[in-house]
Design an enzyme around this catalytic site. Sequence first.
Site, short mmCIF file in Angstrom:
data_model
loop_
_atom_site.label_atom_id
_atom_site.label_comp_id
_atom_site.label_asym_id
_atom_site.label_seq_id
_atom_site.Cartn_x
_atom_site.Cartn_y
_atom_site.Cartn_z
N ARG A 38 0.80 -1.21 0.00
CA ARG A 38 0.00 0.00 0.00
C ARG A 38 0.84 1.27 0.00
O ARG A 38 0.69 2.13 -0.85
CB ARG A 38 -0.93 0.01 1.22
N HIS A 84 -8.26 -3.51 -7.93
CA HIS A 84 -8.02 -2.81 -6.67
C HIS A 84 -9.34 -2.62 -5.93
O HIS A 84 -10.01 -1.60 -6.09
CB HIS A 84 -7.37 -1.44 -6.99
N TYR A 128 -17.31 13.55 -15.16
CA TYR A 128 -17.12 14.71 -16.04
C TYR A 128 -15.75 14.73 -16.72
O TYR A 128 -15.60 15.33 -17.78
CB TYR A 128 -17.26 16.02 -15.24
#
Length: 761
Positions: A38, A84, A128
């Site tokens: 991580r 993931h 967007y």
Amino acid sequence: MAIDTTEPDPFDAIVDAPFDAALSERYLVYALSTITARSLPDLRDGLKPVHRRLLWAMRQLKLDPSQAYKKSARVVGDVIGKYHPHGDQSVYDAMVRLAQDFSLRYPLVDGQGNFGNIDGDNAAAYRYTEARLTKTAIQLMAGLDEGTVNFIPTYNGEEEEPEIFPGIFPNLLANGSSGIAVGMATSIPSHNVAEIIDATLLLIDNPHVEHAQLMEVFHGPDFATGGVVVDSPAALSHAYETGKGAIRVRGRFSTGREADGSWEPTGIEKLGSGQWQLVISEIPYMLQKGKLIEQVAQLIADKKLPILEDIRDESDEQIRLVFVPKSRNIDPELLKESLYKLTDLESRFSLNLNVLDATRTPGVLGLKLLLQEWVIAQIDILLRRSQHRLDKIAARLELLQGYIIAYLNLDRIIEIIRTEDEPKPVMMAEFQLNDRQAEAILNMRLRSLRKLEEMELRREFDELVAEQEELQKLLDSPARQRTRLKRDLTNLRKDYAETTLLGRRRTTIAEAAPTVEFSMDAMIEKAPVTVILSARGWIRGASGHEPEGKEFKFKEGDGPAFALHAQTTDKLLIACDNGRFYTLGADKLPSARGFGEPIRTMLDIDASAQIIALIPYKPKGQLLLASNIGRGFVAEMDELLAETRKGRGVMTTKPDVKLTVVREVPAEHDHIAVVGDNRKLVVFALSEMPVLAKGQGVTLQRYRDGGLSDAITLRLEDGLSWTMGGETGRTRTEKDVVMWKVARGAAGRMPPTGFPRDNKF
């Protein structure tokens, strides 16, 4: 026979274990997972798993630089669905950062739409925005289809993902990384690719190269937002040698880049009539411009930066922050230094080269060791790529040999195919073909049976044999491997050369000049002020020096206590009868248009304490302190300054002991005169007085009853002077004070004729 259908008791599965051991074991698993999967980047490609999975998903979606953009939502969906399994917002945030040219020195994602800005505004929602890969990302992933790295199963075993990216782009140092794991952290700044490659080439040529030689070509950080690194070369070198340190980076005062690519260094913009303003064109890395503006505006509002009038944001695509000074007479260097000290315009970037090596083991590496490990990893990738290509060539040569045999015996091959029910075993037996070659011949198209095709096959065969020989030499020779790596790095360097827009160094490495002596006092505009303190403790400051004897208005029931002339740059020493001294800046006094403000709202003065003196501080000045029981000492003014509202305890007092006398000691005075309530006077040498920072002091005069009334310093040859009573205000001087001159601690004798009846000098 009866069948037992009872379910097993779940409590049978409970295992007794010591709590600390169970907790330790589980926490260790969590810690290792955080460290390796991580928070820490891999040394070989400089990526954390989330970034690697993002880029891999985009590659699978064929989002090459030459292809059209796709919605970010599509990418995020693929990442969290296939690779993931974490929150969509965290994945999108990671993707946004890869696209921000003010976050990444060499962006890996080409974003279209609102991907945030340096002001600190967030990116638009992923429905967007659109994205695709950059050329840099393609270079980082180059060779994925060439057997260069291992592929591992995804979390659900349905797909595969690469363990690392094999590209030759030095992403770890080029883009840096930061992360907090369990018990360890990493913080790597970005660097210039050309310098990284130069240092790597130096290391490849000479594995025993000294660290100092590497630092001659590898100069230090190259932040995405530019700025100036002001640490000394020695400090930078030590940080990179050990892998740990802190880097001081400042914003750049400049009105812009010159035509030759250099920076106009002062940042001073002339406005005419002697007026000027300071302009900043770059700010420290990771500093939000909006936060910096808020910070400076707050300093102006709190009057903590009184030499600055205003700050304006005139930025467009380029940063342009304008600082307007209070007056044209202010030193620009002082204004710069004050901004560095009071704002984040100078910040420290932590350097901690903590990475996962090829064995997934975390460790802090120095620059040389880090480059060595990266070179080893790249050579391993080169060998795997070469071996993969050799295997491909061998497989192709095998087919080509079969094709050539078929062309040499074309008529017989056709006859076998036409006449035999099972032509394949007949062909294999007659022409010593293997199964794969025979199958390939049977699958040939009729249009391939041209004479031209035979020539092409022979040419391809010869080329592949030559390539096979070269690859075998490469595998057998470490020197050739190093040469090949150097050639690849040199070719990559052309894309990131100093002359290119992307490759040009943005951060200047320049040791800071000796700092201008910075003091908040230096920023106070000097002006005369009259300080008025009332009997009830209300204080104010009137502009200018009011004439002595002027009457000021006070609240009903209040009256004058102290009035003195000072400058706004002065510090005022306030002494109380409990032995504590307080410090107040003359520039912080309320206006004299009203009655002022209670001094106890500015200082934490005990409610029962009485203010007995108000004196302007003088550097290296001295004060005579005496208590009502006839003890005292001389104190340095420098030791009396208090930094906090609580003041400083100087004279030790008791319930029946009060500090009663605080008088300035002029440099030329050499004696002290003390008078008691019993109207006895003593004069003794000032040299008999100790200079203390704190305490009760020594005995000045001995009393049978009563105590000390007043004390003063004097020059013996000038005699003792006091003010006569009445309206004349006449001063009387007793020149000959020899008869009162005794050793310190004596009882004394009656004062000269005409000495004031109140026993005050």
